[in-house]
Design a protein around this motif. Structure first.
Motif, short mmCIF file in Angstrom:
data_model
loop_
_atom_site.label_atom_id
_atom_site.label_comp_id
_atom_site.label_asym_id
_atom_site.label_seq_id
_atom_site.Cartn_x
_atom_site.Cartn_y
_atom_site.Cartn_z
N VAL A 261 1.93 -64.27 2.74
CA VAL A 261 2.08 -65.92 2.98
C VAL A 261 3.23 -66.28 2.18
CG1 VAL A 261 0.90 -66.93 1.02
CG2 VAL A 261 -0.63 -64.79 2.54
N LEU A 262 3.67 -67.77 2.42
CA LEU A 262 4.78 -68.19 2.18
C LEU A 262 4.17 -69.57 1.13
CD1 LEU A 262 6.92 -68.81 4.81
CD2 LEU A 262 7.20 -67.33 3.48
N ASP A 263 2.92 -69.51 1.85
CA ASP A 263 2.38 -70.78 0.67
C ASP A 263 1.16 -71.20 1.02
OD1 ASP A 263 1.96 -72.87 -1.02
OD2 ASP A 263 2.06 -74.58 0.10
N GLN A 264 -0.09 -71.12 0.39
CA GLN A 264 -1.55 -71.89 0.62
C GLN A 264 -1.72 -72.65 -0.33
OE1 GLN A 264 -2.58 -67.75 -0.86
NE2 GLN A 264 -3.91 -68.50 -2.56
N SER A 265 -2.58 -73.47 0.38
CA SER A 265 -2.91 -75.29 -0.38
C SER A 265 -4.30 -75.49 0.89
CB SER A 265 -1.95 -75.81 0.22
OG SER A 265 -1.94 -76.31 1.58
N TYR A 266 -4.81 -76.47 -0.31
CA TYR A 266 -6.41 -76.85 0.39
C TYR A 266 -5.73 -77.84 1.48
CZ TYR A 266 -8.13 -74.29 -4.03
OH TYR A 266 -8.81 -73.56 -4.85
N LEU A 267 -6.72 -77.72 1.83
CA LEU A 267 -7.01 -78.62 3.55
C LEU A 267 -8.21 -79.94 2.81
CD1 LEU A 267 -5.92 -79.62 5.73
CD2 LEU A 267 -7.77 -78.38 7.20
N THR A 268 -7.50 -81.69 3.28
CA THR A 268 -9.08 -82.66 2.42
C THR A 268 -9.27 -82.54 3.67
OG1 THR A 268 -6.85 -83.61 2.21
CG2 THR A 268 -7.62 -82.63 0.31
N GLY A 277 -3.32 -74.67 -6.60
CA GLY A 277 -3.67 -74.68 -8.54
C GLY A 277 -4.47 -76.35 -8.96
N SER A 278 -4.11 -77.04 -8.56
CA SER A 278 -5.31 -78.37 -8.31
C SER A 278 -6.77 -78.62 -9.21
CB SER A 278 -4.97 -79.40 -7.48
OG SER A 278 -4.13 -78.79 -6.29
N CYS A 279 -6.89 -77.30 -8.93
CA CYS A 279 -8.32 -77.21 -8.89
C CYS A 279 -8.78 -75.90 -10.29
CB CYS A 279 -9.80 -77.92 -8.52
SG CYS A 279 -9.35 -79.21 -7.55
N ASN A 280 -8.10 -75.52 -10.68
CA ASN A 280 -7.77 -74.19 -11.51
C ASN A 280 -8.62 -74.59 -12.73
OD1 ASN A 280 -7.43 -72.60 -9.37
ND2 ASN A 280 -5.27 -71.84 -9.89
N VAL A 281 -9.96 -74.93 -13.29
CA VAL A 281 -10.25 -74.19 -14.66
C VAL A 281 -11.06 -73.92 -15.19
CG1 VAL A 281 -10.00 -78.11 -13.96
CG2 VAL A 281 -11.74 -76.37 -13.09
N GLU A 282 -11.31 -73.58 -16.16
CA GLU A 282 -11.82 -73.17 -16.62
C GLU A 282 -13.16 -72.10 -16.18
OE1 GLU A 282 -12.12 -73.58 -20.96
OE2 GLU A 282 -9.90 -72.61 -21.18
N SER A 283 -13.95 -73.65 -16.03
CA SER A 283 -15.85 -73.15 -15.91
C SER A 283 -15.45 -73.74 -14.00
CB SER A 283 -15.99 -74.72 -16.66
OG SER A 283 -16.28 -75.96 -15.74
N GLU A 284 -16.55 -73.49 -13.28
CA GLU A 284 -16.14 -72.84 -12.04
C GLU A 284 -17.12 -74.14 -11.56
OE1 GLU A 284 -19.30 -70.85 -8.20
OE2 GLU A 284 -19.40 -69.78 -10.61
N ALA A 289 -16.50 -79.34 -9.31
CA ALA A 289 -16.60 -80.57 -8.77
C ALA A 289 -15.07 -81.18 -8.69
CB ALA A 289 -16.86 -81.46 -10.53
N CYS A 290 -14.10 -81.11 -8.81
CA CYS A 290 -12.54 -80.74 -8.48
C CYS A 290 -13.18 -80.98 -6.91
CB CYS A 290 -11.90 -80.30 -9.48
SG CYS A 290 -9.79 -80.89 -9.28
N LEU A 291 -13.18 -79.93 -6.57
CA LEU A 291 -12.79 -79.52 -5.04
C LEU A 291 -13.17 -80.74 -4.58
CD1 LEU A 291 -13.00 -75.59 -4.57
CD2 LEU A 291 -11.22 -77.33 -4.45
N GLU A 292 -14.71 -81.02 -4.75
CA GLU A 292 -15.02 -82.12 -4.18
C GLU A 292 -15.03 -82.89 -4.18
OE1 GLU A 292 -19.92 -83.64 -3.94
OE2 GLU A 292 -19.62 -82.15 -5.13
N LYS A 293 -14.53 -83.91 -4.83
CA LYS A 293 -13.99 -84.43 -5.66
C LYS A 293 -13.01 -84.59 -4.94
CE LYS A 293 -12.11 -88.24 -9.22
NZ LYS A 293 -11.17 -88.33 -10.84
N ALA A 294 -11.75 -84.28 -4.01
CA ALA A 294 -10.73 -84.02 -3.61
C ALA A 294 -11.19 -84.06 -1.77
CB ALA A 294 -9.39 -82.87 -3.48
N GLN A 295 -12.54 -84.12 -1.77
CA GLN A 295 -12.97 -83.82 -0.52
C GLN A 295 -12.26 -82.60 0.68
OE1 GLN A 295 -12.06 -87.52 1.56
NE2 GLN A 295 -14.62 -88.05 0.47
N VAL A 296 -11.65 -81.65 -0.10
CA VAL A 296 -11.65 -80.43 0.03
C VAL A 296 -12.87 -80.04 0.98
CG1 VAL A 296 -10.91 -78.08 -0.20
CG2 VAL A 296 -10.02 -79.62 -2.10
#
Length: 340
Positions: A261-268, A277-284, A289-296
């Motif tokens: 694997v060279l790279d992995q990312s989220y698709l919106t 790592g854009s939505c790596n926060v402490e609480s699930e 909420a971050c993923l939903e806001k980014a429309q992942v």
């Protein structure tokens, strides 16, 4: 009159083939001329390399037999589970490391002194006074040395490849994209060794001092290894796998065994990519909420399958061998007029 020996009128024996056997009868394959001279001069280094390679091959053959016996105990290749837990990967890793150091050591201790020693102690002046041309002398030096290096490294690489093949798809043992595996199998060790040894010969020819040439060749060999380590993965064709049904762990794209694997990312939803790592926060809850806001909507994964390994190795080896041929041509062209 005896039938065993016939004599002429003078009583002297008649010519007989048995008295003077035909030239070459029973002689076998032997070196002669310039080939013999070069082998004779550097036989210590050549034999050391060949004997070391033979010992390495014997040890790896023994270790492979031990590995196969271990895998047979787990029903290999039908039962492919649980065998990794107690598998001793140290022999493979140690062998991979030693094969990785081989081009460096060969370049420093065989390549650098090959011409530098002759130039430093004046042997080249004696050669220059003989009827043999400089081009033939240089070509023979390069040819015999390259042949010994190629045979030694090819034998060790072939056995390592044979040893590692049963478990090559397991990243637990050796990841195929890692230098311990990629640079120790197939044609790569041969190409790297030839490049460093011919580079060392060229450095020795230019610097004309043995110790200085060895030091500079060490730096050259390290530089080659560093550049190659950054370049090797660019030889493959990158494959992209995407999903659009969420980003849960169970929804991650199914990749082939051993895929690098060279790279992995989220698709919106808009087709854009955002970093893993854009939505790596402490609480699930906050992460969702971050993923939903980014429309992942799914994953985007770039990888190279293990099936490309062989073609990548041969492509890389071809490039390395082309560089080696260029340096060898430079040695002959430079040495033809400026060696003395």
């Amino acid at each position: 009159m005896s039938t065993m020996t016939s004599t002429g009128s003078t009583g002297s024996p008649a010519p007989a083939e048995s008295a003077h056997p035909r030239a070459g009868r029973g002689r076998g394959l032997r070196l002669s001329g310039m080939n013999w001279l070069v082998w004779r001069q550097h036989r210590g280094a050549y034999w050391s390399l060949l004997i070391t390679a033979a010992i390495a091959v014997a040890v790896m053959v023994y270790w492979r037999q031990q590995m196969v016996t271990y895998l047979d105990g787990y029903g290999w290749p039908d039962a492919k589970s649980d065998w990794e837990e107690k598998f001793d990967q140290a022999p493979l890793r140690i062998s991979g490391q030693l094969l990785g150091y081989a081009p460096l050591l060969i370049g420093v201790f065989l390549g650098a002194p090959l011409l530098a020693g002759d130039l430093e102690n004046g042997t080249v002046k004696l050669v220059n006074s003989q009827s043999t041309s400089r081009v033939r002398w240089l070509a023979t030096k390069l040819g015999v040395t390259a042949l010994v290096v190629a045979v030694s490294t090819a034998a060790a690489s072939a056995v390592f490849t044979w040893w590692w093949s049963p478990v090559k798809s397991s990243s637990y043992v050796l990841a195929w994209s890692d230098g311990l595996a990629f640079d120790s199998s197939g044609p790569v060790p041969v190409a790297l060794a030839l490049l460093t040894v011919v580079g060392g010969i060229a450095i020795g020819m230019l610097l004309r001092r043995t110790l200085l040439s060895m030091a500079v060749t060490l730096g050259f060999a390290v530089a080659v290894q560093l550049v190659w380590s950054h370049f090797r993965m660019s030889l493959g064709d990158v494959i992209t796998a995407t999903t659009s049904n969420g980003v849960g762990a169970e929804k991650f794209p199914k990749l082939p065994d051993g895929a690098h694997v060279l790279d992995q990312s989220y698709l919106t939803a808009s087709g854009d990519l955002i970093g893993y790592g854009s939505c790596n926060v402490e609480s699930e809850k906050a992460a969702n909420a971050c993923l939903e806001k980014a429309q992942v909507v799914g994953w985007n994964v770039e990888y190279i399958p293990i099936s490309q390994m062989s073609s990548m190795q041969w492509l890389g080896a071809s490039i390395l061998l082309a560089l080696t041929a260029g340096i060898a041509a430079f040695v002959i062209l430079w040495g033809r007029k400026r060696l003395v």
